[in-house]
Structures are given as structure tokens and as C-alpha cells.
Design a protein around this motif. Structure first.
Motif, PDB file in Angstrom:
ATOM      1  N   ASP A  41     -16.966  46.629  51.862  1.00 34.08           N
ATOM      2  CA  ASP A  41     -16.289  46.723  53.158  1.00 34.08           C
ATOM      3  C   ASP A  41     -15.428  45.512  53.512  1.00 34.08           C
ATOM      4  OD1 ASP A  41     -17.574  49.159  53.423  1.00 34.08           O
ATOM      5  OD2 ASP A  41     -19.162  48.366  54.714  1.00 34.08           O
ATOM      6  N   ASN A  42     -15.502  44.437  52.746  1.00 33.16           N
ATOM      7  CA  ASN A  42     -14.777  43.203  53.061  1.00 33.16           C
ATOM      8  C   ASN A  42     -13.785  42.865  51.956  1.00 33.16           C
ATOM      9  OD1 ASN A  42     -16.091  41.951  55.625  1.00 33.16           O
ATOM     10  ND2 ASN A  42     -17.756  42.821  54.417  1.00 33.16           N
ATOM     11  N   GLU A  43     -12.579  43.397  52.118  1.00 31.32           N
ATOM     12  CA  GLU A  43     -11.545  43.254  51.094  1.00 31.32           C
ATOM     13  C   GLU A  43     -11.255  41.801  50.753  1.00 31.32           C
ATOM     14  OE1 GLU A  43      -6.780  43.870  50.830  1.00 31.32           O
ATOM     15  OE2 GLU A  43      -7.912  45.516  51.725  1.00 31.32           O
ATOM     16  N   THR A  44     -11.132  40.953  51.746  1.00 28.99           N
ATOM     17  CA  THR A  44     -10.788  39.560  51.489  1.00 28.99           C
ATOM     18  C   THR A  44     -11.865  38.883  50.648  1.00 28.99           C
ATOM     19  OG1 THR A  44      -9.522  39.432  53.531  1.00 28.99           O
ATOM     20  CG2 THR A  44     -10.205  37.351  52.552  1.00 28.99           C
ATOM     21  N   VAL A  45     -13.104  39.049  51.040  1.00 30.48           N
ATOM     22  CA  VAL A  45     -14.215  38.457  50.279  1.00 30.48           C
ATOM     23  C   VAL A  45     -14.233  39.023  48.863  1.00 30.48           C
ATOM     24  CG1 VAL A  45     -16.736  38.292  50.114  1.00 30.48           C
ATOM     25  CG2 VAL A  45     -15.611  38.010  52.328  1.00 30.48           C
ATOM     26  N   ARG A  46     -14.142  40.341  48.746  1.00 30.04           N
ATOM     27  CA  ARG A  46     -14.176  41.004  47.439  1.00 30.04           C
ATOM     28  C   ARG A  46     -13.071  40.476  46.524  1.00 30.04           C
ATOM     29  NH1 ARG A  46     -13.658  45.966  49.197  1.00 30.04           N
ATOM     30  NH2 ARG A  46     -11.403  46.071  48.960  1.00 30.04           N
ATOM     31  N   ASN A  47     -11.866  40.394  47.047  1.00 29.35           N
ATOM     32  CA  ASN A  47     -10.736  39.966  46.222  1.00 29.35           C
ATOM     33  C   ASN A  47     -10.791  38.482  45.870  1.00 29.35           C
ATOM     34  OD1 ASN A  47      -9.768  42.550  46.128  1.00 29.35           O
ATOM     35  ND2 ASN A  47      -8.339  42.274  47.809  1.00 29.35           N
ATOM     36  N   GLU A  48     -11.241  37.656  46.799  1.00 32.89           N
ATOM     37  CA  GLU A  48     -11.366  36.221  46.502  1.00 32.89           C
ATOM     38  C   GLU A  48     -12.424  35.985  45.426  1.00 32.89           C
ATOM     39  OE1 GLU A  48      -9.656  33.506  47.399  1.00 32.89           O
ATOM     40  OE2 GLU A  48      -8.272  34.596  48.713  1.00 32.89           O
ATOM     41  N   LYS A  49     -13.538  36.705  45.511  1.00 26.03           N
ATOM     42  CA  LYS A  49     -14.596  36.562  44.493  1.00 26.03           C
ATOM     43  C   LYS A  49     -14.096  37.058  43.142  1.00 26.03           C
ATOM     44  CE  LYS A  49     -17.573  35.032  47.438  1.00 26.03           C
ATOM     45  NZ  LYS A  49     -17.637  33.609  47.620  1.00 26.03           N
ATOM     46  N   LYS A  50     -13.411  38.180  43.139  1.00 27.46           N
ATOM     47  CA  LYS A  50     -12.881  38.704  41.873  1.00 27.46           C
ATOM     48  C   LYS A  50     -11.875  37.734  41.275  1.00 27.46           C
ATOM     49  CE  LYS A  50     -10.835  42.643  39.525  1.00 27.46           C
ATOM     50  NZ  LYS A  50     -11.175  42.061  38.254  1.00 27.46           N
ATOM     51  N   TYR A  51     -11.047  37.167  42.097  1.00 26.13           N
ATOM     52  CA  TYR A  51     -10.061  36.204  41.598  1.00 26.13           C
ATOM     53  C   TYR A  51     -10.763  34.998  40.960  1.00 26.13           C
ATOM     54  CZ  TYR A  51      -6.176  32.945  41.450  1.00 26.13           C
ATOM     55  OH  TYR A  51      -5.233  32.043  41.023  1.00 26.13           O
ATOM     56  N   ALA A  52     -11.783  34.486  41.634  1.00 23.43           N
ATOM     57  CA  ALA A  52     -12.525  33.337  41.089  1.00 23.43           C
ATOM     58  C   ALA A  52     -13.185  33.701  39.763  1.00 23.43           C
ATOM     59  CB  ALA A  52     -13.575  32.863  42.101  1.00 23.43           C
ATOM     60  N   LEU A  53     -13.769  34.884  39.696  1.00 17.63           N
ATOM     61  CA  LEU A  53     -14.419  35.307  38.451  1.00 17.63           C
ATOM     62  C   LEU A  53     -13.400  35.558  37.340  1.00 17.63           C
ATOM     63  CD1 LEU A  53     -17.154  37.636  39.931  1.00 17.63           C
ATOM     64  CD2 LEU A  53     -17.522  35.437  38.798  1.00 17.63           C
ATOM     65  N   ASP A  54     -12.264  36.126  37.679  1.00 18.92           N
ATOM     66  CA  ASP A  54     -11.203  36.317  36.689  1.00 18.92           C
ATOM     67  C   ASP A  54     -10.754  34.996  36.087  1.00 18.92           C
ATOM     68  OD1 ASP A  54     -11.024  39.074  36.641  1.00 18.92           O
ATOM     69  OD2 ASP A  54      -9.298  39.181  37.982  1.00 18.92           O
ATOM     70  N   ARG A  55     -10.732  33.962  36.910  1.00 20.61           N
ATOM     71  CA  ARG A  55     -10.322  32.638  36.413  1.00 20.61           C
ATOM     72  C   ARG A  55     -11.343  32.056  35.467  1.00 20.61           C
ATOM     73  NH1 ARG A  55      -8.395  28.661  40.625  1.00 20.61           N
ATOM     74  NH2 ARG A  55      -7.631  27.687  38.736  1.00 20.61           N
ATOM     75  N   ILE A  56     -12.619  32.383  35.671  1.00 19.97           N
ATOM     76  CA  ILE A  56     -13.671  31.922  34.757  1.00 19.97           C
ATOM     77  C   ILE A  56     -13.541  32.677  33.449  1.00 19.97           C
ATOM     78  CG2 ILE A  56     -16.156  31.908  34.302  1.00 19.97           C
ATOM     79  CD1 ILE A  56     -16.521  31.617  37.392  1.00 19.97           C
TER      80      ILE A  56
END
Length: 122
Positions: free
Chosen positions: A103-118
Motif C-alpha cells: 500500500d505504500n508506493e514510496t516505501v516499496r520503490n525506495e526499498k526496491k531501489y536500494a536492493l537493486d543497487r546491492i
């Protein structure tokens, strides 16, 4: 392209994928290594044994569900499927976390971005 522009581009990609109901699959996971790692843990009465895992075609279920971008995520999903929760309070807690991320697009996308960088270093 600046780092800020790359991030904005990736976040826009995530939003579009989510709105279209598609998730980019990054890879096929070799489950033989995952099974070898998992076999080293102490099984409990609620673990899914190898025969049941095979009978339920859980390799296919795992592969279909796996959108992880890190080796830790790959293993965590595998463990989650092999060790299903039975405690109602724990199930509600997990459901709450999943709902929050959904339900929280911003949180979801920020976490995915951080994980993608790892990335996946498996």
C-alpha cells in the motif's frame, strides 16, 4: 546521466511495472545451491520435507514467486516456503508487513531501489 536522474528513471520504471501488474524477473535461480544451504539447518515438525516439496511442485512455485534481487532475498523466500508459519500472531504480523509494502508506493520503490543497487551476488 546523473545519479539522481538514474534513480528517478528506475523509480518511474518500478511505478509503471507495478501499475501494469508486471514485475521484472531478473534471473532464474539455481535451486540446487539453495537446497544444499538449507539442508544444513535443523528441521522442525512443520518444515516441508523434500518428498512433499517435490509432490507440490514447489520448485515451480518458488520460481514463479521469486522476484528477489539479492542472494539473501532468494534464501529468505526459499526458507519462508520450506518453513510455513502456523502461529496466528506471526501470520498477522507478516500480513501487516506485506500490506504496508503493497500500500505504500514510496516505501516499496525506495526499498526496491536500494536492493537493486546491492544486486545479487550469489
Amino acid at each position: 546521466m546523473t545519479a539522481r536522474m538514474r534513480k528517478a528513471y528506475k523509480l518511474d520504471q518500478y511505478r509503471q511495472q507495478w501499475s501494469e501488474g508486471r514485475i521484472a524477473k531478473n534471473k532464474e535461480t539455481d535451486l540446487s545451491g539453495m537446497k544444499k544451504i538449507y539442508s544444513g539447518h535443523q528441521p522442525s515438525d512443520t518444515d516441508i520435507d523434500d518428498i512433499t516439496w517435490k509432490d507440490l511442485a514447489m520448485d515451480s512455485v518458488y520460481s514463479e514467486m521469486n522476484n528477489c534481487v539479492t542472494a539473501v532475498g532468494d534464501y529468505s523466500l526459499y526458507e519462508l516456503l520450506r518453513k510455513p508459519l502456523t502461529d496466528e500472531a506471526e501470520l498477522k504480523k507478516r500480513d501487516s508487513i506485506i500490506s504496508f509494502i503493497h500500500d505504500n508506493e514510496t516505501v516499496r520503490n525506495e526499498k526496491k531501489y536500494a536492493l537493486d543497487r546491492i544486486g545479487n551476488n550469489s
